[in-house]
Structure formats: structure tokens, C-alpha cells
Design a protein around this motif. Structure first.
Motif, PDB file in Angstrom:
ATOM      1  N   ASN A  74      24.012  43.826  36.078  1.00  0.00           N
ATOM      2  CA  ASN A  74      25.388  44.036  36.535  1.00  0.00           C
ATOM      3  C   ASN A  74      26.060  42.752  36.997  1.00  0.00           C
ATOM      4  OD1 ASN A  74      25.819  46.697  35.906  1.00  0.00           O
ATOM      5  ND2 ASN A  74      24.991  47.441  37.841  1.00  0.00           N
ATOM      6  N   MET A  75      25.702  41.650  36.380  1.00  0.00           N
ATOM      7  CA  MET A  75      26.357  40.371  36.634  1.00  0.00           C
ATOM      8  C   MET A  75      27.419  40.193  35.559  1.00  0.00           C
ATOM      9  SD  MET A  75      24.739  39.346  39.297  1.00  0.00           S
ATOM     10  CE  MET A  75      25.366  37.700  39.438  1.00  0.00           C
ATOM     11  N   TYR A  76      28.606  39.756  35.960  1.00  0.00           N
ATOM     12  CA  TYR A  76      29.701  39.567  35.025  1.00  0.00           C
ATOM     13  C   TYR A  76      29.771  38.118  34.563  1.00  0.00           C
ATOM     14  CZ  TYR A  76      31.460  44.165  36.295  1.00  0.00           C
ATOM     15  OH  TYR A  76      31.600  45.510  36.487  1.00  0.00           O
ATOM     16  N   SER A  77      30.174  37.936  33.301  1.00  0.00           N
ATOM     17  CA  SER A  77      30.394  36.607  32.726  1.00  0.00           C
ATOM     18  C   SER A  77      31.643  36.653  31.866  1.00  0.00           C
ATOM     19  CB  SER A  77      29.216  36.182  31.843  1.00  0.00           C
ATOM     20  OG  SER A  77      28.033  36.075  32.583  1.00  0.00           O
ATOM     21  N   PRO A  96      31.857  39.553  43.958  1.00  0.00           N
ATOM     22  CA  PRO A  96      30.930  40.061  44.968  1.00  0.00           C
ATOM     23  C   PRO A  96      30.057  41.200  44.422  1.00  0.00           C
ATOM     24  CG  PRO A  96      33.131  39.821  45.889  1.00  0.00           C
ATOM     25  CD  PRO A  96      33.245  39.603  44.405  1.00  0.00           C
ATOM     26  N   GLU A  97      28.881  41.333  44.987  1.00  0.00           N
ATOM     27  CA  GLU A  97      27.906  42.335  44.538  1.00  0.00           C
ATOM     28  C   GLU A  97      28.486  43.745  44.636  1.00  0.00           C
ATOM     29  OE1 GLU A  97      23.282  43.554  45.429  1.00  0.00           O
ATOM     30  OE2 GLU A  97      24.219  41.978  46.586  1.00  0.00           O
ATOM     31  N   ASN A  98      28.152  44.562  43.664  1.00  0.00           N
ATOM     32  CA  ASN A  98      28.516  45.982  43.598  1.00  0.00           C
ATOM     33  C   ASN A  98      29.999  46.248  43.345  1.00  0.00           C
ATOM     34  OD1 ASN A  98      25.849  46.860  43.956  1.00  0.00           O
ATOM     35  ND2 ASN A  98      26.048  46.602  46.164  1.00  0.00           N
ATOM     36  N   ALA A 121      39.373  45.227  46.944  1.00  0.00           N
ATOM     37  CA  ALA A 121      39.656  44.733  45.594  1.00  0.00           C
ATOM     38  C   ALA A 121      39.604  43.217  45.635  1.00  0.00           C
ATOM     39  CB  ALA A 121      41.034  45.199  45.130  1.00  0.00           C
ATOM     40  N   VAL A 122      39.110  42.612  44.557  1.00  0.00           N
ATOM     41  CA  VAL A 122      39.100  41.155  44.434  1.00  0.00           C
ATOM     42  C   VAL A 122      39.647  40.771  43.068  1.00  0.00           C
ATOM     43  CG1 VAL A 122      37.161  40.806  46.024  1.00  0.00           C
ATOM     44  CG2 VAL A 122      36.717  41.013  43.583  1.00  0.00           C
TER      45      VAL A 122
END
Length: 186
Positions: A74-77, A96-98, A121-122
Motif C-alpha cells: 500500500n505504498m504509492y508511487s 501518510p500511512e493508511n 485529507a492530504v
């Protein structure tokens, strides 16, 4: 076209070429691919361009296509695909995580991406860097449990709907988020 199940298409255009990304199961597992389409809709990459991870969206940054992907952790790239079809770079996103992906928008220089979790939200930019974030806890009544349900892009940032539940009651809030993660009033 691949002979297996294909799903979740997303597209972005630079005005001359459109990049279409999707997930399919041609390899026996879910994988992501892209193809460029000419202005008349002709596929320029008939076998597709393999992408690392699961593609969730794409936008044109003004220089290149930026494809948001996530992996098994679940890491975004961001996968940058040039208009000629070459994969230029894969860059991690600082999320951020989750937090889960919600929406992309062109503009803000090199594009913006919205991620949400609970009452927060980010926003990251098209280079994958954190731009800012907000908490909407002050909107919620005591005991309400929040869940983001949908987001769209606007000329000034994002508009997202936040559903809050408390026992048998439900309230939906419209939340404006600017391109740097701040609260917008509409």
C-alpha cells in the motif's frame, strides 16, 4: 486487446496524445498497463506498456504523464510516462500511512493528488511531494464516524463529500480543499 478481464480505465491527454491506463489479468494476476492513443483514437502501443504496481489514476503534468500506482505494501508511487511511450522514472509519493487515494487534478504547476483518511485529507504534487493537509474534525458532531465517499477536481482544488454516521443518523458534508491541502469555502 488482452484476452483477460480488464477494469478501472483512467485517461489523460496532452492535447495530441492520450494515455489510457487500466488493470487487467492477462498475466494470471492483476497487473497494470498503459497505451497511448493518437488524436483520432488509434492505439499507439497495441500490446500495452507494463506499469509497476496497480494503476489508480493518471494526469498530464505539462511535461509528462504521471500515473499513480500502489504496490502490495500500500505504498504509492508515480510512474512518469513520456508522450513517446517511454517510462521515464518511478518515484515514491510521500503519503501518510493508511491514507487512500481519492482524486487527481491537473494544474497547480505539475498536478495535484488528493488522499483521505478518517476526518483528514492530504495533497501531494505531481512530483510526489507533500503539499499540505487538513482535518475536518471541527465539522463533526461528537460521536460521528467519518468516511470520505467521493471527490472531484475543481478549478481551485478539490470538492469532496464526507459522510458522518452516528447511530442511525447520517450527515453528508461538502468539503472544499485547495491545491495545497487547505480548507476552501465555496
Amino acid at each position: 486487446p488482452a484476452g483477460a478481464h480488464q477494469m478501472d480505465p483512467h485517461a489523460a491527454s496532452n492535447g495530441d496524445v492520450t494515455l489510457l491506463v487500466w488493470r487487467d489479468e492477462r498475466t494470471g494476476a492483476t497487473a497494470s498497463f498503459a497505451t497511448r492513443l493518437s488524436a483520432d483514437g488509434t492505439p499507439l502501443d497495441p500490446f500495452g506498456i507494463a506499469l509497476p504496481g496497480v494503476a489508480v489514476d493518471v494526469l498530464w503534468t505539462g511535461e509528462t504523464f504521471a500515473v499513480v500506482v500502489y504496490n502490495a505494501s500500500n505504498m504509492y508511487s508515480l510512474v512518469y510516462v513520456d508522450a513517446d511511450g517511454s517510462v521515464r522514472e518511478v518515484r515514491p509519493m510521500y503519503v501518510p500511512e493508511n491514507f487512500r487515494y481519492a482524486r487527481a487534478r491537473s494544474g497547480g504547476g505539475n498536478g495535484r493528488f488528493l488522499f483521505v483518511r478518517d476526518a483528514a485529507a492530504v495533497v501531494t504534487d505531481g512530483a510526489g511531494y507533500f503539499r499540505g493537509g487538513l482535518s475536518v474534525n471541527e465539522l463533526l458532531a461528537e460521536g460521528e464516524y467519518p468516511n470520505w465517499i467521493v471527490a472531484t477536481d475543481t478549478p481551485r482544488g478539490f470538492m469532496a463529500l464526507l459522510r458522518a454516521r452516528k447511530l442511525d443518523e447520517e450527515t453528508v458534508y461538502a468539503v472544499g480543499i485547495d491545491e495545497n491541502g487547505g480548507l476552501l469555502s465555496f
